[in-house]
Enzyme design. Structure first.
Site, PDB file in Angstrom:
ATOM      1  N   THR A  17      41.031  37.320  45.036  1.00  0.00           N
ATOM      2  CA  THR A  17      41.119  36.015  44.579  1.00  0.00           C
ATOM      3  C   THR A  17      42.176  35.050  45.654  1.00  0.00           C
ATOM      4  O   THR A  17      41.703  33.592  45.437  1.00  0.00           O
ATOM      5  CB  THR A  17      41.845  35.957  43.257  1.00  0.00           C
TER       6      THR A  17
ATOM      7  N   ASP B 205      49.099  36.066  47.304  1.00  0.00           N
ATOM      8  CA  ASP B 205      48.529  36.688  46.196  1.00  0.00           C
ATOM      9  C   ASP B 205      48.153  35.284  45.171  1.00  0.00           C
ATOM     10  O   ASP B 205      48.926  34.232  45.450  1.00  0.00           O
ATOM     11  CB  ASP B 205      49.325  37.612  45.233  1.00  0.00           C
ATOM     12  N   ASP B 206      47.131  35.506  44.129  1.00  0.00           N
ATOM     13  CA  ASP B 206      47.101  34.150  43.460  1.00  0.00           C
ATOM     14  C   ASP B 206      48.085  33.950  42.466  1.00  0.00           C
ATOM     15  O   ASP B 206      48.636  32.863  42.069  1.00  0.00           O
ATOM     16  CB  ASP B 206      45.669  34.513  42.825  1.00  0.00           C
TER      17      ASP B 206
ATOM     18  N   CYS C 183      37.030  36.562  28.255  1.00  0.00           N
ATOM     19  CA  CYS C 183      35.647  36.884  28.227  1.00  0.00           C
ATOM     20  C   CYS C 183      34.743  36.105  28.696  1.00  0.00           C
ATOM     21  O   CYS C 183      34.866  35.025  29.027  1.00  0.00           O
ATOM     22  CB  CYS C 183      35.410  37.282  26.610  1.00  0.00           C
TER      23      CYS C 183
ATOM     24  N   TYR D 160      42.910  32.353  38.918  1.00  0.00           N
ATOM     25  CA  TYR D 160      42.500  33.698  38.977  1.00  0.00           C
ATOM     26  C   TYR D 160      41.228  34.034  38.394  1.00  0.00           C
ATOM     27  O   TYR D 160      40.534  34.785  38.911  1.00  0.00           O
ATOM     28  CB  TYR D 160      43.843  34.435  38.247  1.00  0.00           C
TER      29      TYR D 160
ATOM     30  N   GLY E 116      35.380  40.486  32.047  1.00  0.00           N
ATOM     31  CA  GLY E 116      35.650  41.341  30.823  1.00  0.00           C
ATOM     32  C   GLY E 116      34.942  42.748  31.114  1.00  0.00           C
ATOM     33  O   GLY E 116      33.761  42.514  31.668  1.00  0.00           O
TER      34      GLY E 116
ATOM     35  N   ASN F 293      34.982  33.394  23.354  1.00  0.00           N
ATOM     36  CA  ASN F 293      35.755  33.599  24.786  1.00  0.00           C
ATOM     37  C   ASN F 293      37.152  32.770  24.179  1.00  0.00           C
ATOM     38  O   ASN F 293      36.929  31.465  23.960  1.00  0.00           O
ATOM     39  CB  ASN F 293      35.307  33.039  25.884  1.00  0.00           C
ATOM     40  N   GLY F 294      38.291  33.329  24.087  1.00  0.00           N
ATOM     41  CA  GLY F 294      39.466  32.582  23.711  1.00  0.00           C
ATOM     42  C   GLY F 294      40.304  33.159  22.644  1.00  0.00           C
ATOM     43  O   GLY F 294      40.154  34.477  22.454  1.00  0.00           O
TER      44      GLY F 294
END
Length: 489
Positions: free
Chosen positions: A301, A363-364, A2, A255, A28, A101-102
């Site tokens: 990314t 790609d990442d 988030c 990412y 998010g 966030n987490g």
């Protein structure tokens, strides 16, 4: 994962919080919310959708106050409904709002503890609400409401909560508080700007949110540190937990974070460039006489890494996919069906860059593999003679438990498979993964400001430890099948 932001200003902060959330939207896209304090009331508005969809002009006008916090959410183990949009609010003691966030890995035990010991009720499945109630209880235990009381309350949170988390919150009658888990897994940065009326402070998940608002990045919030900024603009800090090994989440650099952000004094842009150099050097070691004609990034990314791979290999770098920017990030979409449908809507190939060429797609990372399968087929349909795929990250073999919704282990394409088996499953002519040591060295950089990371999704080593039975419960909560059943119910 988030995005969070908090501001103490000299004027109403809601417009700045809104602008900051739009810059953090990549973290998010499921829900968004803002809470402010106007002196005697906590004003709160939140809902499902993008920031621009959640807030109307009338909503912004009601969000008066010089102290506020904001949040943009994507769903992990919980539901994707508005009941879990943040910030969360409790009225006792004082009136507290919090954004998180987490992920807490001891949430089940904490939920029981909060109910049986603290006598507080949890109304959703969100660990953020649990965390809010733990903080509220610890603050009440301090007695008088002071900056020191809030700092001490954070010490109580660290003592009880286990996992990766970054927090911003507000307390009516005090101001803003913020803190970061003792290992520094989730990011949080502190900024300041000076106005004619006085100093203003902000904390956010990424420094880019500070940049856009004209704040100067002061520093990253230290692991286990607590910060209180009063409504008058007074800054208080305290180390609120015993020092632990600093292990920021390496997947932020791979990412999640924007390339123009600084995290723990490391440029995300430069870290991704170094990932490309490391991966290019590995390709040359494995196939010094490679037949690659063109390096093509899978936007967005992987661009920094792809450009450096092309430089190392001495081949052309080309943009081969056009991205529809009005489609969300497929990694964080809440169901496999939505992710699969979105790939074709999100990307379209430019045939001229593929026809009769040996292309190296970059790609990442590769998580579930379904997106990679479709993109490889798109390259073949566009006329590529051979399609190689390079991942700037190692194989993702283990779930992430600290706030990134990597699925249950058996939904990870690399779980239980060799690289050759993954290559065949994806349909690539050659699959190249970054080595973990090279990834960590790329993020650490030449100055080695960071020496250890949370790389658990690659190596299965969890710095907080994992209790028996946790992964089985995670499987029940995070699998796509479990999410479908919750949405149907």
């Amino acid at each position: 994962m988030c995005g969070i932001i908090g501001i103490v200003g000299q004027t109403d902060v809601a417009p700045a919080l809104y602008d900051g959330l739009t810059v953090l939207q990549h973290r998010g896209q499921d829900a968004a919310g803002i809470a402010t304090v106007d002196g005697i009331h906590v004003q709160l508005h939140k809902g499902n959708g993008l920031v621009a969809d959640v807030f109307e002009t009338s909503d912004m006008l009601r969000l008066a106050g010089r102290v506020g916090i904001g949040h943009c959410r994507y769903p992990t183990a919980g539901s994707a409904g508005s009941d879990e949009a943040q910030p969360f609010y409790v009225n006792s003691p004082y009136g507290i709002a919090l954004s998180h966030n987490g992920n807490l890995i001891n949430m089940d035990a904490l939920r029981r503890e909060v109910f049986e010991q603290d006598r507080r009720h949890i109304n959703t499945e969100s660990d953020s609400e649990v965390l809010l109630n733990v903080f509220a209880h610890e603050l009440r235990e301090q007695g008088a409401l002071t900056p020191q009381a809030a700092l001490n309350a954070v010490t109580g949170v660290h003592r009880r909560c286990k996992g990766g988390y970054a927090i911003v919150g507000l307390v009516l009658g005090l101001g803003l508080f913020a803190f970061r888990d003792p290992h520094g897994i989730r990011p949080l940065v502190l900024g300041k700007r000076t106005t004619p009326a006085g100093d203003e402070y902000a904390v956010a998940s990424e420094s880019v949110a500070l940049d856009i608002l004209g704040f100067t990045r002061m520093r990253d919030v230290a692991p286990g540190e607590a910060i209180v900024i009063t409504a008058r603009g007074e800054l208080f800090t305290q180390q609120a937990a015993e020092p632990q090994q600093h292990t920021p989440c390496i997947f932020e650099y791979v990412y999640f974070a924007r390339p123009d952000s600084m995290m723990d004094d490391v440029s995300v842009h430069k870290a991704r460039m170094r990932m490309g150099v490391k991966l290019g050097e590995k390709i040359l070691r494995l196939r010094p006489d490679h037949d690659i004609d063109t390096v093509i990034p899978i936007p967005d990314t992987s661009r920094d890494a792809a450009l450096e791979i092309a430089n190392v290999l001495g081949v052309k770098y080309r943009e081969g996919f056009i991205k529809n920017r009005y489609i969300g990030r497929t990694f964080i979409m809440p169901g496999q069906g939505q992710r699969m449908k979105s790939v074709r809507r999100k990307l379209n190939a430019i045939p001229l860059e593929f026809k009769d060429r040996v292309v190296l797609l970059v790609d990442d990372s590769i998580v579930r593999g379904t997106t990679s399968q479709q993109i490889i087929q798109m390259a073949r349909d566009a006329g590529a003679r051979k399609v190689y795929l390079a991942s700037a990250a190692p194989p993702v073999r283990f779930p992430n438990v600290y706030g990134i919704d990597m699925p249950a282990a058996d939904e990870l394409v690399a779980h239980g498979r060799s690289e050759q088996e993954i290559q065949e499953l994806l349909g690539a002519d050659w699959l190249i993964y970054q080595d973990l040591a090279d990834l960590e060295d790329a993020v650490s950089g030449p100055k080695h400001k960071l020496t250890t990371f949370d790389s658990s999704c690659f190596d299965g080593k969890y710095v907080t430890g994992i209790e028996p039975g946790y992964f089985e419960r995670l499987q029940q909560a995070r699998s796509d099948d479990a999410k479908r059943k919750r949405r149907a119910g």
